[in-house]
Scaffold this active site. Structure first.
Site, short mmCIF file in Angstrom:
data_model
loop_
_atom_site.label_atom_id
_atom_site.label_comp_id
_atom_site.label_asym_id
_atom_site.label_seq_id
_atom_site.Cartn_x
_atom_site.Cartn_y
_atom_site.Cartn_z
N ASP A 26 41.98 -99.07 -29.32
CA ASP A 26 41.85 -98.71 -30.74
C ASP A 26 42.63 -97.44 -31.06
O ASP A 26 42.74 -96.55 -30.22
CB ASP A 26 40.36 -98.52 -31.05
N HIS A 43 51.32 -100.10 -33.45
CA HIS A 43 51.09 -101.25 -32.56
C HIS A 43 52.26 -101.39 -31.58
O HIS A 43 52.05 -101.66 -30.40
CB HIS A 43 50.95 -102.54 -33.38
N GLU A 73 38.05 -111.17 -36.02
CA GLU A 73 37.94 -110.53 -37.34
C GLU A 73 39.28 -109.93 -37.83
O GLU A 73 39.43 -109.61 -39.01
CB GLU A 73 36.88 -109.40 -37.30
N TRP A 75 42.00 -111.28 -38.45
CA TRP A 75 42.72 -112.11 -39.43
C TRP A 75 42.56 -111.54 -40.83
O TRP A 75 43.34 -111.85 -41.73
CB TRP A 75 42.19 -113.55 -39.43
N LEU A 137 46.72 -108.69 -9.76
CA LEU A 137 45.88 -108.32 -10.91
C LEU A 137 45.75 -109.53 -11.84
O LEU A 137 46.74 -110.18 -12.15
CB LEU A 137 46.53 -107.16 -11.68
N SER A 202 32.13 -103.83 -31.08
CA SER A 202 32.96 -104.65 -31.96
C SER A 202 33.11 -106.10 -31.51
O SER A 202 34.21 -106.66 -31.56
CB SER A 202 34.34 -104.01 -32.14
C1 FPP Z 1 43.65 -101.54 -32.75
O1 FPP Z 1 44.20 -100.44 -33.42
C2 FPP Z 1 44.73 -102.34 -32.11
C3 FPP Z 1 45.01 -103.65 -32.38
C4 FPP Z 1 44.26 -104.46 -33.36
C5 FPP Z 1 46.14 -104.34 -31.73
C6 FPP Z 1 46.48 -103.95 -30.33
C7 FPP Z 1 47.77 -104.55 -29.93
C8 FPP Z 1 48.68 -103.97 -29.09
C9 FPP Z 1 48.45 -102.67 -28.45
C10 FPP Z 1 49.98 -104.62 -28.80
C11 FPP Z 1 50.00 -105.96 -28.18
C12 FPP Z 1 49.27 -106.08 -26.90
C13 FPP Z 1 49.46 -107.05 -25.98
C14 FPP Z 1 48.55 -107.09 -24.79
C15 FPP Z 1 50.53 -108.07 -26.03
P1 FPP Z 1 43.90 -100.27 -34.99
O2 FPP Z 1 44.99 -100.92 -35.74
O3 FPP Z 1 42.54 -100.81 -35.30
O4 FPP Z 1 43.95 -98.73 -35.16
P2 FPP Z 1 43.14 -97.85 -36.23
O5 FPP Z 1 41.69 -97.92 -35.84
O6 FPP Z 1 43.71 -96.50 -36.03
O7 FPP Z 1 43.41 -98.42 -37.59
#
Ligand code: FPP
Length: 262
Positions: A26, A43, A73, A75, A137, A202
């Protein structure tokens, strides 16, 4: 063995490495916003942390690592962000397969994948096939995954097996349900990490995390590298896992208070 004694009196054995670590990654959006950039940039940067944590898991001998990449969620996020996440998922799978193979990593995706595009589903299946024989792994990427979804799909399988007379209703116990959850062949998470400052689960892995040690850090995911991950693993080495027993019982069973008991 490290004999350092922290406040809880538990002797840490630094060799005590969790068999399975689950992570809620997160903080990408906030990290980007703090830098006046679009959330989607966060991201993209987050993929670097994924790489660091995967490599550190291989180094330290963590057997299974599960990353929450996209929840059931998610989406509901703005369509542009959902679409970027899908593209990033696709390009990361394409770009990382060689490195995964070099590190001996077997990748599997858990979650309801039928909601993804045909192209993404094909790419997932290809990477799963290409890495199927790797043993260093198990990397589980949770995508369109939710803990309640997992229990629900297991319940559906239980009913199907009862109707097909493969399962006696009187024999339905925890083991029968657990055997029908995602990754039933792998150990339950020992350590559950969430970055980004929030302290909640979550709807990530719920049933299987019943005895997981929880570790929350304020570090935002793009800044969570090998050092921060190492701190979480070291913290785990100091935890005493009791699984319902008293501390004294655990100590007498294992010799070292804090050793895992199941
Ligand atoms: C949460 O941060 C993160 C996500 C919903 C996406 C995580 C995806 C990646 C790190 C990249 C792809 C990974 C793989 C394994 C291919 P947030 O957007 O909720 O952050 P915020 O809480 O600061 O808004």
């Amino acid at each position: 063995m490290d004999t350092e004694s922290p406040a809880n009196g538990v002797q840490a054995d630094q060799r005590r490495v969790p068999k399975h670590v689950a992570i809620i990654m997160d903080g990408n959006g906030r990290w980007a916003n703090q830098r006046n950039r679009a959330r989607t940039w966060g991201h993209r940067e987050g993929v670097k942390s994924v790489r660091a944590v995967v490599e550190e898991s291989v180094q330290r001998g963590v057997g299974t690592l599960t990353l929450f990449a996209f929840s059931s969620e998610n989406w509901r996020r703005p369509p542009t962000e959902v679409s970027l996440l899908m593209d990033l998922f696709l390009s990361t799978l394409r770009g990382e397969v060689r490195r995964l193979n070099e590190n001996g990593v077997r990748l599997r995706v858990i979650g309801e994948r039928r909601a993804f595009s045909e192209k993404l589903q094909r790419r997932i299946a290809d990477v799963e096939d290409l890495t199927a024989n790797n043993t260093k792994l198990n990397l589980l990427v949770a995508a369109n995954y939710g803990g309640r979804w997992d229990v629900t799909q297991a319940a559906r399988r239980v009913v199907a097996d009862v109707l097909a007379e493969r399962l006696d209703p009187a024999a339905i116990d925890e083991r029968a349900v657990a055997a029908r959850l995602s990754f039933a062949d792998l150990p339950d998470p020992d350590l559950f990490i969430r970055t980004g400052g929030e302290k909640r689960l979550s709807n990530f892995i719920l049933w299987q995390s019943a005895y997981a040690e929880l570790y929350f850090t304020d570090i935002l995911w793009p800044e969570f590298g090998a050092a921060a991950y190492g701190q979480a693993l070291d913290d785990f080495a100091h935890r005493q896992r009791r699984f319902g027993l008293t501390g004294e019982q655990v100590a007498s069973q294992t010799g070292v208070a804090g050793d895992a008991w199941r």
